[in-house]
Write an enzyme that holds these catalytic residues in place. Structure first.
Site, PDB file in Angstrom:
ATOM      1  N   LEU A   1     -58.409  -7.599  67.308  1.00  0.00           N
ATOM      2  CA  LEU A   1     -59.225  -6.598  66.842  1.00  0.00           C
ATOM      3  C   LEU A   1     -59.099  -6.786  65.396  1.00  0.00           C
ATOM      4  O   LEU A   1     -58.311  -7.362  64.767  1.00  0.00           O
ATOM      5  CB  LEU A   1     -58.780  -5.273  67.398  1.00  0.00           C
ATOM      6  N   GLY A   2     -60.246  -6.038  64.520  1.00  0.00           N
ATOM      7  CA  GLY A   2     -60.315  -5.847  63.208  1.00  0.00           C
ATOM      8  C   GLY A   2     -61.243  -6.887  62.737  1.00  0.00           C
ATOM      9  O   GLY A   2     -61.411  -6.557  61.325  1.00  0.00           O
TER      10      GLY A   2
ATOM     11  N   ALA B   1     -70.151 -10.864  74.055  1.00  0.00           N
ATOM     12  CA  ALA B   1     -71.175 -10.143  74.718  1.00  0.00           C
ATOM     13  C   ALA B   1     -72.679 -10.816  74.432  1.00  0.00           C
ATOM     14  O   ALA B   1     -72.803 -11.186  73.389  1.00  0.00           O
ATOM     15  CB  ALA B   1     -71.129  -8.673  74.230  1.00  0.00           C
TER      16      ALA B   1
ATOM     17  N   ILE C   1     -65.466 -14.567  46.746  1.00  0.00           N
ATOM     18  CA  ILE C   1     -64.630 -15.455  47.578  1.00  0.00           C
ATOM     19  C   ILE C   1     -64.074 -16.470  46.639  1.00  0.00           C
ATOM     20  O   ILE C   1     -62.891 -16.618  46.418  1.00  0.00           O
ATOM     21  CB  ILE C   1     -65.207 -15.889  48.853  1.00  0.00           C
TER      22      ILE C   1
ATOM     23  N   HIS D   1     -52.394  11.443  31.057  1.00  0.00           N
ATOM     24  CA  HIS D   1     -51.892  10.373  30.211  1.00  0.00           C
ATOM     25  C   HIS D   1     -50.406   9.976  30.730  1.00  0.00           C
ATOM     26  O   HIS D   1     -49.746  11.009  30.918  1.00  0.00           O
ATOM     27  CB  HIS D   1     -51.933  11.134  28.844  1.00  0.00           C
TER      28      HIS D   1
HETATM   29  P1  FAD Z   1     -66.720  -8.398  61.036  1.00  0.00           P
HETATM   30  O1  FAD Z   1     -65.664  -7.960  60.339  1.00  0.00           O
HETATM   31  O2  FAD Z   1     -67.382  -9.631  60.624  1.00  0.00           O
HETATM   32  O3  FAD Z   1     -66.518  -8.288  62.554  1.00  0.00           O
HETATM   33  C1  FAD Z   1     -67.386  -8.513  63.584  1.00  0.00           C
HETATM   34  C2  FAD Z   1     -66.624  -9.100  64.832  1.00  0.00           C
HETATM   35  O4  FAD Z   1     -67.654  -9.173  65.961  1.00  0.00           O
HETATM   36  C3  FAD Z   1     -65.843 -10.015  64.643  1.00  0.00           C
HETATM   37  O5  FAD Z   1     -64.574  -9.894  65.234  1.00  0.00           O
HETATM   38  C4  FAD Z   1     -66.588 -11.110  65.754  1.00  0.00           C
HETATM   39  O6  FAD Z   1     -65.652 -11.926  66.396  1.00  0.00           O
HETATM   40  C5  FAD Z   1     -67.168 -10.069  66.642  1.00  0.00           C
HETATM   41  N1  FAD Z   1     -68.213 -10.635  67.532  1.00  0.00           N
HETATM   42  C6  FAD Z   1     -69.484 -11.227  66.728  1.00  0.00           C
HETATM   43  N2  FAD Z   1     -70.342 -11.446  67.862  1.00  0.00           N
HETATM   44  C7  FAD Z   1     -69.987 -11.015  68.874  1.00  0.00           C
HETATM   45  C8  FAD Z   1     -70.198 -10.996  70.298  1.00  0.00           C
HETATM   46  N3  FAD Z   1     -71.526 -11.512  70.742  1.00  0.00           N
HETATM   47  N4  FAD Z   1     -69.145 -10.525  71.289  1.00  0.00           N
HETATM   48  C9  FAD Z   1     -68.220  -9.908  70.840  1.00  0.00           C
HETATM   49  N5  FAD Z   1     -67.851  -9.774  69.564  1.00  0.00           N
HETATM   50  C10 FAD Z   1     -68.682 -10.543  68.684  1.00  0.00           C
HETATM   51  N6  FAD Z   1     -65.100  -6.777  52.117  1.00  0.00           N
HETATM   52  C11 FAD Z   1     -64.353  -5.696  51.419  1.00  0.00           C
HETATM   53  O7  FAD Z   1     -64.954  -4.509  51.278  1.00  0.00           O
HETATM   54  N7  FAD Z   1     -63.216  -5.927  50.734  1.00  0.00           N
HETATM   55  C12 FAD Z   1     -62.644  -7.069  50.556  1.00  0.00           C
HETATM   56  O8  FAD Z   1     -61.630  -7.262  49.789  1.00  0.00           O
HETATM   57  C13 FAD Z   1     -63.202  -8.225  51.406  1.00  0.00           C
HETATM   58  N8  FAD Z   1     -62.301  -9.347  51.059  1.00  0.00           N
HETATM   59  C14 FAD Z   1     -63.268 -10.346  51.990  1.00  0.00           C
HETATM   60  C15 FAD Z   1     -62.509 -11.711  51.911  1.00  0.00           C
HETATM   61  C16 FAD Z   1     -62.833 -12.698  52.704  1.00  0.00           C
HETATM   62  C17 FAD Z   1     -62.201 -13.984  52.619  1.00  0.00           C
HETATM   63  C18 FAD Z   1     -64.035 -12.783  53.471  1.00  0.00           C
HETATM   64  C19 FAD Z   1     -64.707 -13.729  54.345  1.00  0.00           C
HETATM   65  C20 FAD Z   1     -64.748 -11.376  53.537  1.00  0.00           C
HETATM   66  C21 FAD Z   1     -64.251 -10.348  52.795  1.00  0.00           C
HETATM   67  N9  FAD Z   1     -64.905  -8.885  52.885  1.00  0.00           N
HETATM   68  C22 FAD Z   1     -64.271  -7.962  52.142  1.00  0.00           C
HETATM   69  C23 FAD Z   1     -65.917  -8.776  53.574  1.00  0.00           C
HETATM   70  C24 FAD Z   1     -65.528  -7.982  54.807  1.00  0.00           C
HETATM   71  O9  FAD Z   1     -64.731  -8.974  55.582  1.00  0.00           O
HETATM   72  C25 FAD Z   1     -66.923  -7.892  55.808  1.00  0.00           C
HETATM   73  O10 FAD Z   1     -67.816  -7.105  54.956  1.00  0.00           O
HETATM   74  C26 FAD Z   1     -66.475  -6.934  56.618  1.00  0.00           C
HETATM   75  O11 FAD Z   1     -65.616  -7.374  57.614  1.00  0.00           O
HETATM   76  C27 FAD Z   1     -67.874  -6.558  57.759  1.00  0.00           C
HETATM   77  O12 FAD Z   1     -67.551  -6.018  58.745  1.00  0.00           O
HETATM   78  P2  FAD Z   1     -68.355  -5.916  60.513  1.00  0.00           P
HETATM   79  O13 FAD Z   1     -67.692  -4.852  61.081  1.00  0.00           O
HETATM   80  O14 FAD Z   1     -69.658  -5.696  59.943  1.00  0.00           O
HETATM   81  O15 FAD Z   1     -68.232  -7.458  60.796  1.00  0.00           O
HETATM   82  P1  NAI Z   2     -71.311 -14.623  47.083  1.00  0.00           P
HETATM   83  O1  NAI Z   2     -72.891 -14.417  47.618  1.00  0.00           O
HETATM   84  O2  NAI Z   2     -70.546 -13.637  46.625  1.00  0.00           O
HETATM   85  O3  NAI Z   2     -71.315 -15.840  45.915  1.00  0.00           O
HETATM   86  C1  NAI Z   2     -71.769 -17.246  46.632  1.00  0.00           C
HETATM   87  C2  NAI Z   2     -72.086 -17.945  45.181  1.00  0.00           C
HETATM   88  O4  NAI Z   2     -72.340 -18.986  45.535  1.00  0.00           O
HETATM   89  C3  NAI Z   2     -73.289 -17.429  44.528  1.00  0.00           C
HETATM   90  O5  NAI Z   2     -72.851 -17.050  43.222  1.00  0.00           O
HETATM   91  C4  NAI Z   2     -74.373 -18.506  44.602  1.00  0.00           C
HETATM   92  O6  NAI Z   2     -75.237 -18.613  43.473  1.00  0.00           O
HETATM   93  C5  NAI Z   2     -73.427 -19.751  44.921  1.00  0.00           C
HETATM   94  N1  NAI Z   2     -73.954 -20.861  45.391  1.00  0.00           N
HETATM   95  C6  NAI Z   2     -74.842 -20.822  46.454  1.00  0.00           C
HETATM   96  N2  NAI Z   2     -75.312 -22.066  46.818  1.00  0.00           N
HETATM   97  C7  NAI Z   2     -74.599 -22.917  45.919  1.00  0.00           C
HETATM   98  C8  NAI Z   2     -74.520 -24.252  45.838  1.00  0.00           C
HETATM   99  N3  NAI Z   2     -75.062 -25.174  46.524  1.00  0.00           N
HETATM  100  N4  NAI Z   2     -73.909 -24.944  44.687  1.00  0.00           N
HETATM  101  C9  NAI Z   2     -73.122 -24.013  43.959  1.00  0.00           C
HETATM  102  N5  NAI Z   2     -73.062 -22.674  43.723  1.00  0.00           N
HETATM  103  C10 NAI Z   2     -73.841 -22.080  45.129  1.00  0.00           C
HETATM  104  O7  NAI Z   2     -70.661 -15.370  48.594  1.00  0.00           O
HETATM  105  P2  NAI Z   2     -69.217 -15.548  48.951  1.00  0.00           P
HETATM  106  O8  NAI Z   2     -68.259 -15.439  47.525  1.00  0.00           O
HETATM  107  O9  NAI Z   2     -68.947 -16.608  49.977  1.00  0.00           O
HETATM  108  O10 NAI Z   2     -68.524 -13.870  49.503  1.00  0.00           O
HETATM  109  C11 NAI Z   2     -69.333 -13.696  50.911  1.00  0.00           C
HETATM  110  C12 NAI Z   2     -69.427 -12.201  50.788  1.00  0.00           C
HETATM  111  O11 NAI Z   2     -68.175 -11.851  51.270  1.00  0.00           O
HETATM  112  C13 NAI Z   2     -69.832 -11.547  49.892  1.00  0.00           C
HETATM  113  O12 NAI Z   2     -71.234 -10.928  50.032  1.00  0.00           O
HETATM  114  C14 NAI Z   2     -69.026 -10.465  49.516  1.00  0.00           C
HETATM  115  O13 NAI Z   2     -69.630  -9.187  49.601  1.00  0.00           O
HETATM  116  C15 NAI Z   2     -68.094 -10.539  50.510  1.00  0.00           C
HETATM  117  N6  NAI Z   2     -66.657 -10.271  50.073  1.00  0.00           N
HETATM  118  C16 NAI Z   2     -66.140  -9.397  49.284  1.00  0.00           C
HETATM  119  C17 NAI Z   2     -64.865  -9.404  48.751  1.00  0.00           C
HETATM  120  C18 NAI Z   2     -64.542  -8.011  48.288  1.00  0.00           C
HETATM  121  O14 NAI Z   2     -65.222  -7.170  48.339  1.00  0.00           O
HETATM  122  N7  NAI Z   2     -63.588  -8.049  47.272  1.00  0.00           N
HETATM  123  C19 NAI Z   2     -63.885 -10.545  48.734  1.00  0.00           C
HETATM  124  C20 NAI Z   2     -64.605 -11.590  49.524  1.00  0.00           C
HETATM  125  C21 NAI Z   2     -65.833 -11.577  50.008  1.00  0.00           C
END
Ligand code: FAD
Ligand code: NAI
Length: 463
Positions: free
Chosen positions: A40-41, A117, A182, A442
């Site tokens: 989960l998660g 699903a 990312i 502070h």
């Molecule tokens: P998800 O977390 O994507 O969960 C959806 C779930 O649904 C998945 O487990 C999937 O397997 C399941 N699912 C999909 N389709 C089906 C189906 N048909 N049947 C059953 N199950 C299904 N956000 C932050 O706020 N802070 C961060 O530091 C941060 N870091 C990130 C780092 C990385 C590398 C990445 C990739 C993302 C990060 N994010 C971060 C973004 C964050 O992970 C997402 O915004 C968040 O997980 C979204 O939650 P959600 O519940 O919408 O979907």
């Molecule tokens: P992003 O949307 O943050 O950044 C993607 C970047 O790639 C943009 O700057 C875009 O201009 C560039 N780009 C697109 N096509 C390109 C190409 N062909 N060549 C060069 N550059 C190109 O997407 P990212 O970093 O993949 O993250 C995805 C999502 O995950 C974000 O929406 C973010 O909200 C979420 N996330 C959140 C984190 C957090 O809250 N700390 C950490 C990691 C992810």
């Protein structure tokens, strides 16, 4: 409940889905959650927020020890990287937290239905050989990595964010495609562990969506740390021979192409909503041009009884936004009033320093009306200075007439923690004067927020 199996069926157990399921059960509704992953998660706990922060934390400590930062404080250490152990503690964090959700499901009597699903009707989904009928269905299927056309992710040389968490050795050189959240977080991890990192960004600046001044300053800080940037540049091809990738780069504005080589390539150009295989058409639902499920203010889709939240709906793709929507949708289903204030969703990049913001950027605020801006550098904050963390600033944007705070932007070592105060102040409709007259302990980094608020009307003390 007539012949329904559940009051609420949530599809997806990410921060949106699992929180919705727990809250629905807490409100007395018979609830199940379908998840196709082993654990989960969702993205957040399995391959997103949590494992990336585990590596960011560990690599930051390594960097402090290996690159003379601890020595500067009078701490001499012999440093050796144990990457296997660093990965092990990451996996441990994931295992602990995903297991924690399973425990919470049991405790709250949420049934975990394992499998994928797909809708067969507006109130029914098929999971394996089980057909499940529910009065309310919440789509919380999240998002996945956006592929770059013509670039094959092999999770060895060319990786996405999931592969970049698992690299078995530190690459000599790494090219990050996309200077978003990312790319900067995971690029920082491998830079700190010894890789030479180059970020290729299509736009003329990194971190789209952030305040312009913050984007520029962040870029300067990352360059100072040794990360190279090729801005205004697009990757038009990646080929792999053996352990080496060759990337073809072209200026976004047109011009001569160049090639560069790398031991690892991270594709991080954004994420797209997950609706493949859901058979939305069987429920009478469609997606918009961006592949998202459209919802109204209460998280209802266009089909009665079907709701949607998190990354699969429009808005920032952030875990805390998904969680808050999870609580609100459950409350709406239960007949209560669930609201999320989408104007006050903080955003944090967990690099060093952290980059955080909430509300409007200066650019957008200026377009909407007259504003006042107050800024305070971390260099003038006693705690940051003492801790040798001089980079960054706090910036507060307020309405020129009402003084109401419209946006707060922070670059500071603990910016991600500091931003909570700003979000709360904005949620309460605070003016910059309210913040300026709030007593801050502070010496803390947060005093920079008070001083920036004082600067809105031109009277900071320590500058
Ligand atoms: P998800 O977390 O994507 O969960 C959806 C779930 O649904 C998945 O487990 C999937 O397997 C399941 N699912 C999909 N389709 C089906 C189906 N048909 N049947 C059953 N199950 C299904 N956000 C932050 O706020 N802070 C961060 O530091 C941060 N870091 C990130 C780092 C990385 C590398 C990445 C990739 C993302 C990060 N994010 C971060 C973004 C964050 O992970 C997402 O915004 C968040 O997980 C979204 O939650 P959600 O519940 O919408 O979907
Ligand atoms: P992003 O949307 O943050 O950044 C993607 C970047 O790639 C943009 O700057 C875009 O201009 C560039 N780009 C697109 N096509 C390109 C190409 N062909 N060549 C060069 N550059 C190109 O997407 P990212 O970093 O993949 O993250 C995805 C999502 O995950 C974000 O929406 C973010 O909200 C979420 N996330 C959140 C984190 C957090 O809250 N700390 C950490 C990691 C992810």
């Amino acid at each position: 409940m007539a012949d329904y199996d559940f009051d609420v069926l949530v599809i997806g157990s990410g921060p949106g889905g699992y929180v919705a399921a727990i809250r629905a059960a807490q409100l007395g509704l018979k609830t199940a959650c379908v998840e196709s992953r082993e654990t989960l998660g969702g993205t957040c706990l399995n391959v997103g927020c949590i494992p990336s922060k585990a590596l960011l934390h560990a690599s930051e400590l390594y960097d402090e020890a290996a690159n003379g930062k601890l020595a500067k404080l009078g701490i001499k250490v012999q440093v050796e990287l144990d990457l296997e152990q660093m990965h092990a503690q990451r996996r441990d964090a994931v295992q602990g937290l995903t297991g924690g959700i399973a425990f919470l499901f049991k405790k709250n009597k949420v049934e975990w239905i394992k499998g994928r699903a797909a809708f067969t009707a507006a109130d029914t989904v098929q999971v394996g050989d089980r057909s499940v009928r529910a009065k309310n269905i919440v789509i919380a299927t999240g998002s996945s990595v956006t592929p770059l056309p013509g670039v094959e992710v092999d999770q060895k040389v060319v990786v996405d964010s999931t592969g970049a968490l698992e690299l078995a050795k530190v690459p000599g050189t790494m090219v990050v495609i996309g200077g978003g959240v990312i790319g900067l977080e995971l690029g920082s991890v491998w830079k700190r562990l010894g890789a030479k990192v180059t970020v290729v960004e299509y736009l003329d600046q990194i971190l789209p969506g952030f305040d312009g001044e913050v984007r520029k300053e962040a870029n300067k800080i990352f360059r100072k740390q040794g990360i190279e940037f090729k801005l205004g540049t697009k990757v038009t091809g990646v080929s792999v021979a053996g352990d080496t990738a060759t990337l073809t780069l072209e200026p976004a504005a047109g011009g001569a192409a160049e090639t560069i080589e790398a031991d690892a390539v991270l594709v991080s150009i954004g994420r797209r909503p997950n609706t493949d295989g859901l058979a939305l058409d069987k429920a009478g639902l469609t997606v918009n041009q961006r592949g998202q499920v459209e919802i109204d203010h209460d998280f209802r889709t266009s089909v009665a009884g079907i709701w949607a939240i998190g990354d699969v709906v429009p808005g920032p793709m952030l875990a805390h936004k998904a969680e808050d929507e999870g609580i609100a949708v459950a409350e709406n289903i239960a007949g209560l009033t669930g609201i999320v204030n989408h104007d006050v969703i903080p955003s944090v990049v967990y690099t060093a320093p952290e980059i955080a913001g909430v509300g409007l950027t200066e650019e957008v605020a200026r377009e909407r009306g007259e504003i006042k801006v107050g800024k305070f550098p971390m260099l003038a904050n006693s705690r940051a200075k003492t801790n040798h963390e001089p980079d960054g600033f706090v910036k507060i944007i307020a309405d020129a007439k009402t003084d109401r705070v419209l946006g707060v932007w922070i670059i500071a070592s603990v910016g991600g923690t500091m931003i909570a105060q700003a979000a709360q102040a904005m949620e309460f409709g605070a003016t910059s004067e309210d913040i300026a007259y709030t007593c801050h302990a502070h010496p803390t980094h947060s005093e920079a927020i008070k001083e920036a608020a004082m600067a809105v009307t031109g009277k900071p003390i320590h500058m």
